[in-house]
Design an enzyme around this catalytic site. Structure first.
Site, PDB file in Angstrom:
ATOM      1  N   GLU A 118      -0.782   1.279  -6.013  1.00 48.89           N
ATOM      2  CA  GLU A 118       0.294   0.943  -5.077  1.00 48.89           C
ATOM      3  C   GLU A 118       0.614  -0.555  -5.124  1.00 48.89           C
ATOM      4  O   GLU A 118       1.776  -0.944  -5.087  1.00 48.89           O
ATOM      5  CB  GLU A 118      -0.071   1.366  -3.651  1.00 48.89           C
ATOM      6  N   GLU A 144      11.000  -7.486   0.078  1.00 54.33           N
ATOM      7  CA  GLU A 144      10.656  -8.910  -0.037  1.00 54.33           C
ATOM      8  C   GLU A 144       9.145  -9.060   0.086  1.00 54.33           C
ATOM      9  O   GLU A 144       8.493  -8.288   0.779  1.00 54.33           O
ATOM     10  CB  GLU A 144      11.354  -9.657   1.107  1.00 54.33           C
ATOM     11  N   GLY A 181       0.827  -1.205   0.000  1.00 59.28           N
ATOM     12  CA  GLY A 181       0.000   0.000   0.000  1.00 59.28           C
ATOM     13  C   GLY A 181       0.851   1.240   0.000  1.00 59.28           C
ATOM     14  O   GLY A 181       2.076   1.176  -0.112  1.00 59.28           O
ATOM     15  N   PRO A 214      -6.060   5.930  12.316  1.00 54.44           N
ATOM     16  CA  PRO A 214      -5.111   7.038  12.261  1.00 54.44           C
ATOM     17  C   PRO A 214      -3.697   6.521  12.516  1.00 54.44           C
ATOM     18  O   PRO A 214      -3.505   5.491  13.155  1.00 54.44           O
ATOM     19  CB  PRO A 214      -5.577   7.965  13.386  1.00 54.44           C
ATOM     20  N   GLU A 256       4.252  -1.999  -6.110  1.00 53.68           N
ATOM     21  CA  GLU A 256       5.035  -2.716  -5.109  1.00 53.68           C
ATOM     22  C   GLU A 256       5.119  -4.222  -5.328  1.00 53.68           C
ATOM     23  O   GLU A 256       6.049  -4.854  -4.850  1.00 53.68           O
ATOM     24  CB  GLU A 256       4.471  -2.440  -3.711  1.00 53.68           C
TER      25      GLU A 256
END
Length: 178
Positions: free
Chosen positions: A89, A143, A73, A108, A93
């Site tokens: 994302e 990884e 993310g 939050p 990634e």
């Protein structure tokens, strides 16, 4: 750490040094009247499940929390929805394409970047892997590996909101089974 607004001494609109605290989350320029609010940045993370009901785990390649476990993310870009951001994302990634991420909950967080506390609102999603897709660590991921739910240990995750999210996800998964 300092309050995020303490890093700003001059009005970003007119450059005046008369840029003072207005309230806990804003500063006001006494010269031009401009008010700047320090709002939370939007971020996303995803619990990606494979057919064996395992979760895709990332290891962070960069600070903050370099070397610790994470979920794929990242930050939401301007003019982007949270759903678009999580798909982008994940692609950046992991090289995976996901469809229809399902929103779960938000938490939050405080993300330390360049020595500054960035307040974030982290939105958590769940998605299923599309068959025949293999993840490939890229961008800021060192990884990637799959872990069975029962082997997830929240304290192994480096960011506070991710730890709390893994805890909450495990609890919700346990409730679904009952």
């Amino acid at each position: 750490m300092q309050h995020p607004l303490s890093y700003f001494s001059f009005c970003p609109h007119c450059g005046s040094k008369k840029f003072e605290e207005n309230n806990f989350k804003s500063k006001r320029c006494l010269t031009c009247g401009f008010v700047y609010y320090a709002n939370a940045s939007a971020a996303t993370a995803c619990f990606i499940r494979n057919k064996k009901n395992e979760i895709l785990i990332a290891r962070r390649a960069k600070d903050p929390a370099k070397g610790t476990l994470d979920l794929p993310g990242g930050f939401v870009d301007m003019n982007e929805t949270a759903e678009e951001a999580i798909c982008r994302e994940i692609r950046e990634e992991t090289s995976l394409k996901i469809t229809t991420p399902r929103y779960l909950f938000s938490l939050p967080n405080i993300y330390i970047y360049s020595g500054m506390e960035i307040h974030t609102l982290d939105m958590f999603f769940e998605a299923d892997m599309i068959e025949n897709n293999l993840p490939n660590a890229a961008d800021d991921v060192a990884e990637l590996f799959f872990s069975p739910l029962e082997q997830l240990i929240p304290s192994s995750f480096g960011l506070n909101s991710i730890k709390a999210a893994v805890e909450k996800y495990l609890f919700l998964s346990l409730c679904k089974e009952k």
